[in-house]
Design an enzyme around this catalytic site. Structure first.
Site, PDB file in Angstrom:
ATOM      1  N   ASP A  31      20.961  -0.533  28.101  1.00 30.65           N
ATOM      2  CA  ASP A  31      19.902   0.442  27.324  1.00 30.65           C
ATOM      3  C   ASP A  31      19.338  -0.004  26.047  1.00 30.65           C
ATOM      4  O   ASP A  31      20.132  -0.800  25.414  1.00 30.65           O
ATOM      5  CB  ASP A  31      20.626   1.750  27.265  1.00 30.65           C
ATOM      6  CG  ASP A  31      19.622   3.122  26.961  1.00 30.65           C
ATOM      7  OD1 ASP A  31      18.484   2.916  27.346  1.00 30.65           O
ATOM      8  OD2 ASP A  31      20.197   3.927  26.453  1.00 30.65           O
ATOM      9  N   ASN A  79      14.662   7.817  36.153  1.00 29.37           N
ATOM     10  CA  ASN A  79      13.781   6.969  35.132  1.00 29.37           C
ATOM     11  C   ASN A  79      12.347   7.232  36.022  1.00 29.37           C
ATOM     12  O   ASN A  79      11.377   6.878  35.093  1.00 29.37           O
ATOM     13  CB  ASN A  79      14.235   5.699  35.309  1.00 29.37           C
ATOM     14  CG  ASN A  79      15.433   5.426  34.228  1.00 29.37           C
ATOM     15  OD1 ASN A  79      16.231   4.435  34.576  1.00 29.37           O
ATOM     16  ND2 ASN A  79      15.475   6.159  33.168  1.00 29.37           N
TER      17      ASN A  79
HETATM   18  C1  IPE Z   1      20.179   4.723  31.670  1.00 29.27           C
HETATM   19  O1  IPE Z   1      19.349   4.671  30.497  1.00 29.27           O
HETATM   20  C2  IPE Z   1      19.766   4.135  33.088  1.00 29.27           C
HETATM   21  C3  IPE Z   1      19.509   2.801  32.959  1.00 29.27           C
HETATM   22  C4  IPE Z   1      19.966   2.010  31.907  1.00 29.27           C
HETATM   23  C5  IPE Z   1      18.787   2.130  33.926  1.00 29.27           C
HETATM   24  P1  IPE Z   1      18.577   5.817  30.216  1.00 29.27           P
HETATM   25  O2  IPE Z   1      17.679   5.449  28.877  1.00 29.27           O
HETATM   26  O3  IPE Z   1      17.659   6.330  31.255  1.00 29.27           O
HETATM   27  O4  IPE Z   1      19.415   6.966  29.832  1.00 29.27           O
HETATM   28  P2  IPE Z   1      19.366   8.438  28.913  1.00 29.27           P
HETATM   29  O5  IPE Z   1      18.139   8.992  29.241  1.00 29.27           O
HETATM   30  O6  IPE Z   1      19.355   7.826  27.633  1.00 29.27           O
HETATM   31  O7  IPE Z   1      20.643   9.080  29.189  1.00 29.27           O
HETATM   32  C1  IPE Z   2      16.881   0.805  29.301  1.00 25.85           C
HETATM   33  O1  IPE Z   2      15.970   0.909  28.085  1.00 25.85           O
HETATM   34  C2  IPE Z   2      15.872   0.257  30.468  1.00 25.85           C
HETATM   35  C3  IPE Z   2      15.630   1.392  31.404  1.00 25.85           C
HETATM   36  C4  IPE Z   2      16.167   2.603  31.399  1.00 25.85           C
HETATM   37  C5  IPE Z   2      14.822   1.162  32.525  1.00 25.85           C
HETATM   38  P1  IPE Z   2      15.302   2.102  27.790  1.00 25.85           P
HETATM   39  O2  IPE Z   2      13.922   1.909  28.151  1.00 25.85           O
HETATM   40  O3  IPE Z   2      15.701   3.370  28.286  1.00 25.85           O
HETATM   41  O4  IPE Z   2      15.188   2.044  26.129  1.00 25.85           O
HETATM   42  P2  IPE Z   2      15.224   3.071  25.241  1.00 25.85           P
HETATM   43  O5  IPE Z   2      16.514   3.914  25.393  1.00 25.85           O
HETATM   44  O6  IPE Z   2      14.318   4.115  25.312  1.00 25.85           O
HETATM   45  O7  IPE Z   2      15.309   2.394  23.812  1.00 25.85           O
HETATM   46 MG    MG Z   3      17.284   4.633  27.168  1.00 27.73          MG
END
Ligand code: IPE
Ligand code: IPE
Ligand code: MG
Length: 254
Positions: A31, A79
């Site tokens: 993340d 997502n």
């Molecule tokens: C968790 O990250 C999913 C992945 C790393 C693929 P998210 O960014 O989707 O999680 P939340 O929304 O902060 O819980």
């Molecule tokens: C994790 O990074 C990757 C995916 C969930 C696909 P994020 O895109 O969730 O990054 P933040 O949490 O917005 O920084």
């Molecule tokens: Mg995230």
């Protein structure tokens, strides 16, 4: 690029790790890609691009360490709520990764697998994912598992449906349903449960990742954003894990 040779016990000891205290299976919630980019005034996708570099490093390190399995949470079933443009770019990065890394996966003897739904990712992309799965099927090394369109609740719903069908068909007695019945109907059937779950970017939550499988996993959360996560952070997590006392509900062993 030459494949780095596996770490020897001496090298591991000098890095503060001991071979008999390593986890078998590490699962990572990658993340913070968006925040990494936003901190630099860049579009979110730049964070995802740079995150692929972290994936490469961590896969190679995990293979050198001789881990049995590395599972990476790449795309959750939730997502899909993201803007179309980000989804398209994420999918094209996935496609590029599985094509570009194919040779490296083979060189490192890695067995590539996925967990998650397969019907919502574009068939053209899934074809490339499958080609890498097929090519690496008999590799004896580490299992690299990408969680793609994965959600633990969705996985449990699917398992319950399959089990209910078997009961309806008279092939399964409800009294015979046990933990193994449920495990064997999940996407992760046949895999060992994760020993260690790492989450980057500081959020103290599981976000629908492997709910059944992580019952007794050790958790390790770092503020480091995924694009900045490299060997030193992985080794910190592993050193920390080596010092944990896992009791599984029992008592401290002396
Ligand atoms: C968790 O990250 C999913 C992945 C790393 C693929 P998210 O960014 O989707 O999680 P939340 O929304 O902060 O819980
Ligand atoms: C994790 O990074 C990757 C995916 C969930 C696909 P994020 O895109 O969730 O990054 P933040 O949490 O917005 O920084
Ligand atoms: Mg995230």
């Amino acid at each position: 690029m030459a494949v780095e040779s596996p770490y020897t016990s001496e090298q591991l000891e000098s890095l503060g790790l001991s071979p008999d205290r390593l986890p078998r299976h590490v699962a990572i919630i990658m993340d913070g890609n968006g925040r990494w980019a936003q901190n630099r005034g860049l579009p979110r996708i730049e964070g995802h691009r740079r995150g692929v570099e972290s994936v490469r490093t961590v896969v190679e390190e995990a293979a050198r360490l001789g881990l049995e399995q590395l599972t990476l949470y790449c795309f959750s079933s939730e997502n899909w709520k993201r803007p179309r443009i980000e989804l398209d770019l994420l999918m094209s990065l996935l496609q590029r990764y599985v094509v570009a890394e194919r040779a490296e996966i083979m060189r490192q003897d890695i067995r590539f697998v996925t967990i998650g739904r397969t019907d919502r990712i574009h068939p053209r992309i899934f074809q490339e994912v499958n080609a890498t799965i097929e090519l690496s099927r008999d590799n004896p090394g580490m299992k690299l598992c990408l969680a793609l369109d994965y959600g633990a609740r969705d996985e449990i719903v699917g398992a319950m449906r399959q089990i209910a069908e078997k009961v309806r068909a008279g092939a399964l007695d409800p009294a015979a349903i046990d933990e193994e019945t449920i495990s064997s109907h999940l996407f992760t059937a046949g895999m060992v449960d994760p020993d260690l779950v790492i989450r980057t970017a500081g959020e103290m939550r599981i976000s629908n990742f492997l709910l059944w499988q992580i019952s007794y996993a050790e958790l390790w959360v770092t503020e480091t954003l995924w694009p900045d996560f490299r060997q030193p952070e992985l080794f910190s997590a592993l050193r920390d894990y080596a010092g944990r006392e896992r009791r599984f509900g029992g008592l401290k062993t002396v």
